[in-house]
Design a protein around this motif. Structure first.
Motif, PDB file in Angstrom:
ATOM      1  N   LEU A 155       1.238   4.655  13.121  1.00 45.59           N
ATOM      2  CA  LEU A 155       1.822   4.309  11.833  1.00 45.59           C
ATOM      3  C   LEU A 155       2.799   5.362  11.320  1.00 45.59           C
ATOM      4  O   LEU A 155       3.863   5.031  10.769  1.00 45.59           O
ATOM      5  N   THR A 156       2.475   6.622  11.491  1.00 48.02           N
ATOM      6  CA  THR A 156       3.215   7.712  10.848  1.00 48.02           C
ATOM      7  C   THR A 156       4.709   7.718  11.120  1.00 48.02           C
ATOM      8  O   THR A 156       5.505   7.929  10.193  1.00 48.02           O
ATOM      9  N   PRO A 157       5.180   7.485  12.347  1.00 46.80           N
ATOM     10  CA  PRO A 157       6.632   7.517  12.574  1.00 46.80           C
ATOM     11  C   PRO A 157       7.404   6.480  11.767  1.00 46.80           C
ATOM     12  O   PRO A 157       8.624   6.605  11.616  1.00 46.80           O
ATOM     13  N   HIS A 158       6.743   5.464  11.252  1.00 44.43           N
ATOM     14  CA  HIS A 158       7.407   4.395  10.523  1.00 44.43           C
ATOM     15  C   HIS A 158       7.329   4.562   9.009  1.00 44.43           C
ATOM     16  O   HIS A 158       7.845   3.713   8.273  1.00 44.43           O
ATOM     17  N   LEU A 159       6.714   5.624   8.538  1.00 45.79           N
ATOM     18  CA  LEU A 159       6.498   5.791   7.108  1.00 45.79           C
ATOM     19  C   LEU A 159       7.712   6.393   6.401  1.00 45.79           C
ATOM     20  O   LEU A 159       8.393   7.259   6.934  1.00 45.79           O
ATOM     21  N   SER A 160       7.936   5.932   5.198  1.00 48.03           N
ATOM     22  CA  SER A 160       8.881   6.573   4.280  1.00 48.03           C
ATOM     23  C   SER A 160       8.071   7.415   3.304  1.00 48.03           C
ATOM     24  O   SER A 160       6.888   7.136   3.057  1.00 48.03           O
ATOM     25  N   THR A 161       8.696   8.433   2.745  1.00 45.91           N
ATOM     26  CA  THR A 161       7.961   9.333   1.858  1.00 45.91           C
ATOM     27  C   THR A 161       8.714   9.563   0.556  1.00 45.91           C
ATOM     28  O   THR A 161       9.935   9.446   0.493  1.00 45.91           O
TER      29      THR A 161
ATOM     30  N   GLN B 248       3.430   8.110   0.575  1.00 45.99           N
ATOM     31  CA  GLN B 248       3.842   7.566   1.864  1.00 45.99           C
ATOM     32  C   GLN B 248       3.649   6.049   1.874  1.00 45.99           C
ATOM     33  O   GLN B 248       2.645   5.549   1.372  1.00 45.99           O
ATOM     34  N   TYR B 249       4.600   5.336   2.447  1.00 41.29           N
ATOM     35  CA  TYR B 249       4.497   3.881   2.514  1.00 41.29           C
ATOM     36  C   TYR B 249       5.360   3.372   3.659  1.00 41.29           C
ATOM     37  O   TYR B 249       6.230   4.078   4.175  1.00 41.29           O
ATOM     38  N   ILE B 250       5.131   2.136   4.053  1.00 40.05           N
ATOM     39  CA  ILE B 250       5.917   1.537   5.125  1.00 40.05           C
ATOM     40  C   ILE B 250       6.799   0.444   4.538  1.00 40.05           C
ATOM     41  O   ILE B 250       6.341  -0.425   3.796  1.00 40.05           O
ATOM     42  N   SER B 251       8.072   0.502   4.848  1.00 32.94           N
ATOM     43  CA  SER B 251       9.032  -0.476   4.343  1.00 32.94           C
ATOM     44  C   SER B 251       8.994  -1.737   5.205  1.00 32.94           C
ATOM     45  O   SER B 251       8.452  -1.755   6.319  1.00 32.94           O
ATOM     46  N   GLU B 252       9.586  -2.793   4.685  1.00 32.97           N
ATOM     47  CA  GLU B 252       9.648  -4.046   5.443  1.00 32.97           C
ATOM     48  C   GLU B 252      10.444  -3.862   6.727  1.00 32.97           C
ATOM     49  O   GLU B 252      10.072  -4.384   7.781  1.00 32.97           O
TER      50      GLU B 252
ATOM     51  N   VAL C 152       0.848  -1.197   0.000  1.00 31.92           N
ATOM     52  CA  VAL C 152       0.000   0.000   0.000  1.00 31.92           C
ATOM     53  C   VAL C 152       0.880   1.242   0.000  1.00 31.92           C
ATOM     54  O   VAL C 152       1.822   1.348   0.791  1.00 31.92           O
ATOM     55  N   VAL C 153       0.575   2.153  -0.903  1.00 31.73           N
ATOM     56  CA  VAL C 153       1.207   3.468  -0.916  1.00 31.73           C
ATOM     57  C   VAL C 153       0.083   4.493  -0.877  1.00 31.73           C
ATOM     58  O   VAL C 153      -0.888   4.389  -1.628  1.00 31.73           O
TER      59      VAL C 153
END
Length: 367
Positions: free
Chosen positions: A272-278, A300-304, A243-244
């Motif tokens: 969730l937000t502190p773990h997101l990459s942009t 915005q998305y979350i990496s593995e 999900v992005v």
């Protein structure tokens, strides 16, 4: 509160005569619209057919598209790239987010990646709002750039009219049949772009909570190439999120509200937000005609790697409703004041501001 779950905004007092019963009201969103309900309220007052209205919107969208293709600088030297040119550069990075090291300029082979889907919430009334028109065109661009089938584009806004429904049908897009208040469950078999421009924080929070599952939101490690194509030492794992989001920068909600309020009202968003990459979205000058439509948007998305740090087994609680009644009353008064000013000829905010207030009112009333 009506039977359909929507709270209707009604005027009171001021000595006005009651509104004629057949006059359409834009303040009550449609909770459920289908392709078979393409009729316009108040047709005796407006003899223009739905098809004529839809044709007009399509013509406006063509004009808006040309505006996105124009250079934003002055004539001659020093012209900046058009939004479309900037988008062409930007989309390569976006494709890599989903597809890893596959060729970002070509459609990836179906066997290499999961099928793509776009879920779009909150683009507003396209036939009235300039910002909504640009945002709808961006939806078209996203679909084309990410090679998404038209029937895998799912769209909803509680303010949609039959004109917007007809526009979706013309494009071949799917209409989400009811107002889920952001609680739209994603299918983990798909890579999904969640396109949610300028939505209330509570809508983002509800969407994240509904999909709080590592198999949906969490990234997945994949090697860039098959074992027969790469030597063991050359294989580099790539993060391929499922999900992005293309939405308002979630950090804006977390950073600009008191921490206690964020944890109470936006618990899923805050976790969730502190773990997101942009990935940055193409920027436009403040003078560009589409600047307001795309302001504050970011991928915005979350990496593995970050996904491993999260506790997916504990679903965040729903946002607190404490004090909500008071806030919805304020919003209702603001909407009523906007509509009253509109009738009296006073200067009022633009359509997008009205839509945002109404959408927030609806989401807070139903969540």
């Amino acid at each position: 509160m009506d039977d359909d779950g929507f709270t209707t905004v009604r005027r009171t007092g001021r000595g006005r005569a009651a509104r004629p019963p057949n006059k359409p009201s834009r303040t009550k969103p449609s909770p459920q619209i289908s392709y078979n309900s393409l009729t316009l309220a108040g047709s005796r007052r407006d003899n223009t057919t739905l098809k004529g209205k839809l044709d007009k919107v399509l013509a406006i969208l063509e004009t808006r598209k040309r505006q996105l293709e124009e250079k934003s600088g002055g004539g001659g030297k020093g012209k900046e790239k058009s939004f479309v040119d900037s988008w062409t550069d930007q989309i390569k990075a976006v494709r890599r987010i989903f597809h890893g090291d596959l060729d970002a300029t070509a459609s990836p082979p179906p066997s290499a990646v999961r099928p793509m889907r776009i879920v779009c919430l909150g683009i507003g009334i396209v036939h009235e709002s300039r910002e909504s028109q640009f945002q709808f065109l961006l939806l078209d661009m996203l679909r084309e750039a990410l090679s998404v089938s038209a029937d895998e584009v799912w769209v909803y806004d509680p303010l949609f009219t039959p004109i917007e429904v007809g526009l979706l049908k013309e494009r071949g897009y799917q209409l989400i049949s009811k107002n889920e208040c952001g609680k739209h469950k994603l299918d983990s078999r798909y890579n999904t772009l969640a396109y949610m421009p300028h939505c209330p924080g509570k809508l983002y929070d509800a969407f994240i909570r509904e999909n709080w599952d590592k198999q949906i939101l969490g990234g997945k490690w994949a090697s860039a190439g098959s074992p027969t194509e790469l030597e063991e030492e050359d294989r580099k794992p790539e993060v391929i999120p499922k999900v992005v989001w293309l939405a308002n920068d979630f950090r804006g909600y977390i950073d600009n509200l008191p921490r206690r309020r964020v944890e109470q009202e936006l618990p899923s968003l805050s976790r969730l937000t502190p773990h997101l990459s942009t990935v940055a979205f193409p920027s436009l000058s403040a003078s560009h005609i589409a600047s307001n439509a795309f302001n504050s948007l970011v991928f915005q998305y979350i990496s593995e790697e970050e996904s491993k740090k999260m506790d997916w087994n504990v679903v965040p609680p729903e946002g607190s409703t404490e004090g909500r009644a008071g806030r919805t009353e304020v919003i209702e008064d603001e909407i009523k004041g906007i509509k009253d000013g509109e009738e009296s000829g006073e200067e009022v905010p633009g359509e997008k501001e009205i839509e945002a207030a109404e959408r927030l009112f609806v989401s807070m009333s139903l969540s």
